[in-house]
Design a protein around this motif. Sequence first.
Motif, mmCIF file in Angstrom:
data_model
loop_
_atom_site.group_PDB
_atom_site.id
_atom_site.type_symbol
_atom_site.label_atom_id
_atom_site.label_comp_id
_atom_site.label_asym_id
_atom_site.label_seq_id
_atom_site.Cartn_x
_atom_site.Cartn_y
_atom_site.Cartn_z
ATOM 1 N N GLY A 51 34.042 -43.731 -3.688
ATOM 2 C CA GLY A 51 34.370 -43.467 -4.412
ATOM 3 C C GLY A 51 34.058 -43.962 -5.951
ATOM 4 N N LYS A 52 35.667 -43.392 -7.136
ATOM 5 C CA LYS A 52 34.736 -43.512 -8.875
ATOM 6 C C LYS A 52 34.872 -45.055 -8.792
ATOM 7 N N GLY A 53 33.998 -44.676 -10.053
ATOM 8 C CA GLY A 53 34.766 -46.269 -11.280
ATOM 9 C C GLY A 53 34.804 -47.715 -10.554
ATOM 10 N N ASN A 54 36.107 -48.388 -10.626
ATOM 11 C CA ASN A 54 36.303 -49.394 -9.957
ATOM 12 C C ASN A 54 36.170 -49.049 -8.713
ATOM 13 N N GLU A 55 37.308 -48.460 -7.434
ATOM 14 C CA GLU A 55 37.114 -47.891 -6.407
ATOM 15 C C GLU A 55 35.637 -47.498 -5.593
ATOM 16 N N PHE A 56 34.411 -47.123 -6.353
ATOM 17 C CA PHE A 56 33.022 -47.264 -6.261
ATOM 18 C C PHE A 56 32.420 -48.318 -4.893
ATOM 19 N N GLN A 57 32.402 -47.802 -3.762
ATOM 20 C CA GLN A 57 31.649 -48.540 -2.839
ATOM 21 C C GLN A 57 30.747 -48.181 -2.197
ATOM 22 N N ILE A 58 29.258 -48.920 -1.742
ATOM 23 C CA ILE A 58 28.526 -48.903 -0.525
ATOM 24 C C ILE A 58 28.396 -49.067 0.761
ATOM 25 N N LYS A 59 29.733 -47.422 1.305
ATOM 26 C CA LYS A 59 29.821 -48.019 2.549
ATOM 27 C C LYS A 59 29.043 -47.094 3.600
ATOM 28 N N PRO A 60 27.534 -47.708 3.936
ATOM 29 C CA PRO A 60 26.975 -47.283 5.254
ATOM 30 C C PRO A 60 26.653 -46.879 6.354
ATOM 31 N N GLU A 61 28.366 -47.311 6.968
ATOM 32 C CA GLU A 61 28.791 -46.597 7.718
ATOM 33 C C GLU A 61 29.551 -45.394 7.287
ATOM 34 N N ILE A 62 30.256 -45.115 6.694
ATOM 35 C CA ILE A 62 30.327 -43.535 6.295
ATOM 36 C C ILE A 62 29.198 -42.926 6.046
ATOM 37 N N ARG A 63 28.280 -43.470 4.641
ATOM 38 C CA ARG A 63 27.534 -42.251 4.512
ATOM 39 C C ARG A 63 25.929 -43.343 4.217
ATOM 40 N N SER A 64 24.880 -42.532 4.766
ATOM 41 C CA SER A 64 23.610 -43.309 4.370
ATOM 42 C C SER A 64 22.859 -43.234 3.725
ATOM 43 N N ASP A 65 22.522 -41.925 2.354
ATOM 44 C CA ASP A 65 21.693 -41.365 2.037
ATOM 45 C C ASP A 65 21.637 -41.680 0.724
ATOM 46 N N LYS A 66 19.981 -41.712 -0.473
ATOM 47 C CA LYS A 66 20.313 -41.638 -1.525
ATOM 48 C C LYS A 66 20.069 -40.669 -2.455
ATOM 49 N N VAL A 67 20.684 -40.775 -4.305
ATOM 50 C CA VAL A 67 20.152 -40.005 -4.983
ATOM 51 C C VAL A 67 20.252 -39.979 -5.788
ATOM 52 N N CYS A 68 20.111 -39.370 -7.011
ATOM 53 C CA CYS A 68 19.467 -39.469 -8.346
ATOM 54 C C CYS A 68 20.020 -38.563 -8.637
ATOM 55 N N TRP A 69 20.716 -39.293 -9.788
ATOM 56 C CA TRP A 69 21.683 -38.268 -10.571
ATOM 57 C C TRP A 69 20.909 -37.951 -12.083
ATOM 58 N N MET A 70 20.946 -36.139 -12.211
ATOM 59 C CA MET A 70 20.543 -35.677 -13.181
ATOM 60 C C MET A 70 21.401 -35.495 -14.689
ATOM 61 N N ASP A 71 20.350 -35.496 -15.616
ATOM 62 C CA ASP A 71 21.414 -36.026 -16.772
ATOM 63 C C ASP A 71 21.113 -35.135 -17.448
ATOM 64 N N HIS A 72 22.775 -34.166 -17.443
ATOM 65 C CA HIS A 72 22.620 -32.876 -18.015
ATOM 66 C C HIS A 72 22.294 -32.781 -19.908
ATOM 67 N N LEU A 73 22.207 -33.850 -20.668
ATOM 68 C CA LEU A 73 21.684 -33.832 -21.818
ATOM 69 C C LEU A 73 19.776 -33.678 -22.008
ATOM 70 N N ASN A 74 19.332 -34.442 -20.460
ATOM 71 C CA ASN A 74 17.866 -34.556 -20.686
ATOM 72 C C ASN A 74 17.108 -34.218 -19.354
ATOM 73 N N LEU A 75 17.303 -32.915 -19.531
ATOM 74 C CA LEU A 75 16.444 -32.089 -17.795
ATOM 75 C C LEU A 75 15.265 -31.922 -17.404
ATOM 76 N N THR A 76 14.956 -31.667 -17.345
ATOM 77 C CA THR A 76 13.471 -31.600 -17.006
ATOM 78 C C THR A 76 13.689 -30.350 -16.774
ATOM 79 N N PRO A 77 12.333 -29.565 -17.264
ATOM 80 C CA PRO A 77 12.042 -28.234 -17.096
ATOM 81 C C PRO A 77 12.734 -27.694 -16.429
#
Length: 204
Positions: A51-77
Amino acid sequence: MESPYKSIAENIYEKGYVVVDDFISDDFREELLQEQQEILAHGQFRHAGIGKGNEFQIKPEIRSDKVCWMDHLNLTPLQNHYWNEIEKIREKINQRCFLGLRSFEAHFAMYPPGSFYLRHLDQFQNVKYRVVTTILYLNQKWEPGDGGALRMYLPKCEGQEEIMDVFPKGGRLVVFLSGEIPHEVLPTLKERVSITGWLRDIEY
């Protein structure tokens, strides 16, 4: 020899998906994997949710991965290099499919051993702007016994589906239409790393 970007666009037009092995060099894959490991070691990964925004929920019974978003304004080389590769894909898909793709968002995704993501679509009510999904696998080595396949449910005639399992082999790129191909990540037996992203029909 046909460019890989043009071939990707042609496959998206004809089938809605494509799997490209060795999309990047092994050296570049190794560098991206090292960067992911460093970010993970610094504690910048977060539990993924649904989900997005107010509907965002952590549901480990549905997905159990971890993420790190990239910042398009501050990308590494390294991230910028990959962004440029995706830009070439975006241009060719727009030329062939007229999808009006205008921007890209992406994150590192890490599935610890035992993790999974149940069947879903990447395009739903709150993210209709996600049009094309891209997944680049960064793992060093992968055997079928390691699990963690991307299972795609490919539409066939008369409401039937064909199941296609794609293992997360390092350097392999998977591209598909976000709103048309349901998919899941089967349970993985070892750490599974990728860059997952979406070409979108909106600006940033």
